[in-house]
Design a protein around this motif. Sequence first.
Motif, short mmCIF file in Angstrom:
data_model
loop_
_atom_site.label_atom_id
_atom_site.label_comp_id
_atom_site.label_asym_id
_atom_site.label_seq_id
_atom_site.Cartn_x
_atom_site.Cartn_y
_atom_site.Cartn_z
N ASP A 168 -3.61 13.68 -1.21
CA ASP A 168 -3.60 14.30 0.12
C ASP A 168 -4.31 13.37 1.11
O ASP A 168 -3.90 13.23 2.26
CB ASP A 168 -4.30 15.66 0.08
N ILE A 169 -5.40 12.77 0.63
CA ILE A 169 -6.20 11.84 1.43
C ILE A 169 -6.54 10.65 0.54
O ILE A 169 -6.64 10.79 -0.68
CB ILE A 169 -7.52 12.50 1.91
N ALA A 170 -6.70 9.49 1.12
CA ALA A 170 -7.11 8.32 0.35
C ALA A 170 -7.99 7.42 1.22
O ALA A 170 -7.87 7.41 2.45
CB ALA A 170 -5.91 7.54 -0.16
N MET A 171 -8.86 6.68 0.56
CA MET A 171 -9.73 5.73 1.25
C MET A 171 -9.37 4.33 0.77
O MET A 171 -9.42 4.06 -0.43
CB MET A 171 -11.19 6.03 0.97
N MET A 172 -8.95 3.48 1.70
CA MET A 172 -8.52 2.14 1.35
C MET A 172 -9.00 1.16 2.42
O MET A 172 -9.63 1.55 3.40
CB MET A 172 -6.99 2.07 1.24
N GLY A 173 -8.69 -0.11 2.23
CA GLY A 173 -9.04 -1.12 3.21
C GLY A 173 -7.90 -2.07 3.45
O GLY A 173 -7.04 -2.25 2.58
N GLU A 174 -7.86 -2.66 4.63
CA GLU A 174 -6.89 -3.70 4.96
C GLU A 174 -7.65 -4.91 5.50
O GLU A 174 -8.50 -4.77 6.38
CB GLU A 174 -5.90 -3.22 6.02
N LEU A 175 -7.35 -6.07 4.94
CA LEU A 175 -7.93 -7.32 5.40
C LEU A 175 -6.80 -8.17 5.96
O LEU A 175 -5.83 -8.45 5.26
CB LEU A 175 -8.61 -8.04 4.22
N LEU A 176 -6.90 -8.54 7.23
CA LEU A 176 -5.81 -9.24 7.90
C LEU A 176 -5.89 -10.74 7.66
O LEU A 176 -6.98 -11.31 7.55
CB LEU A 176 -5.84 -8.96 9.40
N GLN A 177 -4.73 -11.40 7.63
CA GLN A 177 -4.68 -12.85 7.51
C GLN A 177 -5.11 -13.50 8.83
O GLN A 177 -5.32 -12.82 9.83
CB GLN A 177 -3.28 -13.30 7.12
N ARG A 178 -5.23 -14.84 8.81
CA ARG A 178 -5.74 -15.53 10.01
C ARG A 178 -4.81 -15.38 11.22
O ARG A 178 -5.26 -15.45 12.35
CB ARG A 178 -5.98 -17.01 9.72
N ASP A 179 -3.53 -15.18 10.98
CA ASP A 179 -2.58 -14.90 12.06
C ASP A 179 -2.67 -13.40 12.34
O ASP A 179 -2.00 -12.58 11.72
CB ASP A 179 -1.17 -15.29 11.61
N ILE A 180 -3.53 -13.02 13.31
CA ILE A 180 -3.84 -11.62 13.55
C ILE A 180 -2.61 -10.81 13.93
O ILE A 180 -2.42 -9.68 13.46
CB ILE A 180 -4.92 -11.49 14.65
N GLU A 181 -1.75 -11.38 14.78
CA GLU A 181 -0.53 -10.66 15.16
C GLU A 181 0.28 -10.29 13.92
O GLU A 181 0.72 -9.15 13.75
CB GLU A 181 0.33 -11.53 16.07
#
Length: 595
Positions: free
Chosen positions: A488-501
């Motif tokens: 129903d709910i989850a806790m996660m993370g996103e790490l972006l690459q050097r090309d932010i767009e």
Amino acid sequence: MKSNEHFMQMLWGLTDWERGHEQVMKIEELSELLSCTPRNVKLILRKWESEGLLRWKAGVGRGNSSTLEILCDTTDFLTAHFKKLLTDGKVGEAVGLINHPRMPVAAKRALQEVWDNQFGLHAVETAQVSADVLRIPRTRAFSSLDPIFVAVAAESHFLQQICHRLIEFDAQKQQFIPQLAHAWECNEEMTAWTFYLRKGVRFHHGRLLSSKDVAYTVERLQQLDSPYQWQMEDVLWLEQHHDRKITFHLSRPNGFFLHLVGSIAMSILPYDVPFSERSILGTGPFRMAEFTSEWLVLEAFEEYYRERALLDRVEIWVVPESCYPDKRYLLPEEMGSSEGQTENQRVEYQEVGCYYLGFNFNRSGVQHDYAFRKAVRLALDRGQYIADLHANQENQVREYSPAGSFLPEKSRTMSFPRTSLDEAAVWLQKSSYHGEVLTFFVSEGQTHLQEAKWVQERCRKIGIQLRIEVLRKEEYLSPSNRMVLEADIAMMGELLQRDIEMGLIEVYKNNCTMVHRFLDDDKRAFVERSLSQVLRLPNREKRMQALARIEDKVNEELWLLFHVHIKRKDQFHAALQGIAIDAFGWGDFSKMWVK
């Protein structure tokens, strides 16, 4: 089973390990301990005697017992065997040996010392030369290193050491720079993009790079069910003019196309060798020497088309969390003896991305109710979270700050006033929540579990019941993982690459991200329409503004709850030079050297 392993198996069955002590032992007892026949036991005993490990006296005549006397120092024996396991990459067996319940205290201390000294940088002497070896521990099992399926920051970093792309994005200059292509151009309509390949670039198996490899890489991405398949959906056909010139013909104008060509999914692979994740061939500074569930070994590629890596070998070991030594980039004393260089240097790196809570809109339930999501938002006060779990950030390897966006620089412009549980409870009363138990998924690991329990307790205080489920990394990356079906709910993370767009677009568009997976059809349609416009905009400023509008919608509707950003703090020995931290928070192995 090898002689040493047999000997250890016998030791676990003995009560007396003291050197020079005779103890009564029957052949039948040894046969049971070693799980082999009495005849084989006698052969093994003769071998051990010849190696000086023990002395065996067979009892002759009625009433005369056979005796066994250990002649070796068992701590030295175990240490030598332990080192051999590590040399052979049998990390799991080595950890099992340290933690064996029958291991004597003195021997365990000796093995632990060997273990702790394995990591960091080492000069390994061979018959010919001295090799600089970097050993890095990690607690997570390896996930996919296939360029068109890689979805984890660490694996993305490892892959970039093995494979190169046609071009790469320089975050400091905010422009694309050459990698395998030394030049490129497009027509006025931006429907035909031509790339000119470098001369003399070799794959790790020795063959020269050609336009056929680029075509193979694109076709593989288009044909397999990859989360990045959309990146080449505009490509109608590829024109191979000759070995070093190739043109991408598109179905419509695309001014964003360089970002797509420079993505990790477009890591160029050789067309003439069937792809194998256990022996990936690329053109990067390191070649994959070995890849198992226990370790990844990278060796410097002598025919690399740029400057050869100064490290000779990099080993990434999978270790249990209980045995994790925080020594990623430290040096043994003998390597860091340069005059005036005794202090470790500390490098701080702000990760671009954040941790967040997502609501699964593909399941029916109270998470579809805005008032419920608002109650959770108010309950999870970001400042209180940091105060409760990470109060003393000065001495920690991570520093936390409140997040209101995927981008830390945007979050720094926001205010985060403290919220109250009373206010959260009022919003919960307005919602359709009636005390049902909700399933709350988190990633494996003690830190994530501790954070999940904090969330669970804050929700409990306003009357929300959460049941914590731990999801292994390999489950998360599975196309049909149970989180999508059960959470129903989850806790996660996103790490972006050097090309932010590109990183921001991938968060919403790649079907391996939780953001994408949790959106229902209506929300995904809104995102797709918005992104379609983003990809057609002529310049970065306008694209970033359009992406900000998508994020504002996510924030306003509380489709997900931005939680915290992380600043990483790594220690490096002062003798370690060439430290260049990439977008995934790792030092570029190819630039490192020991002074």
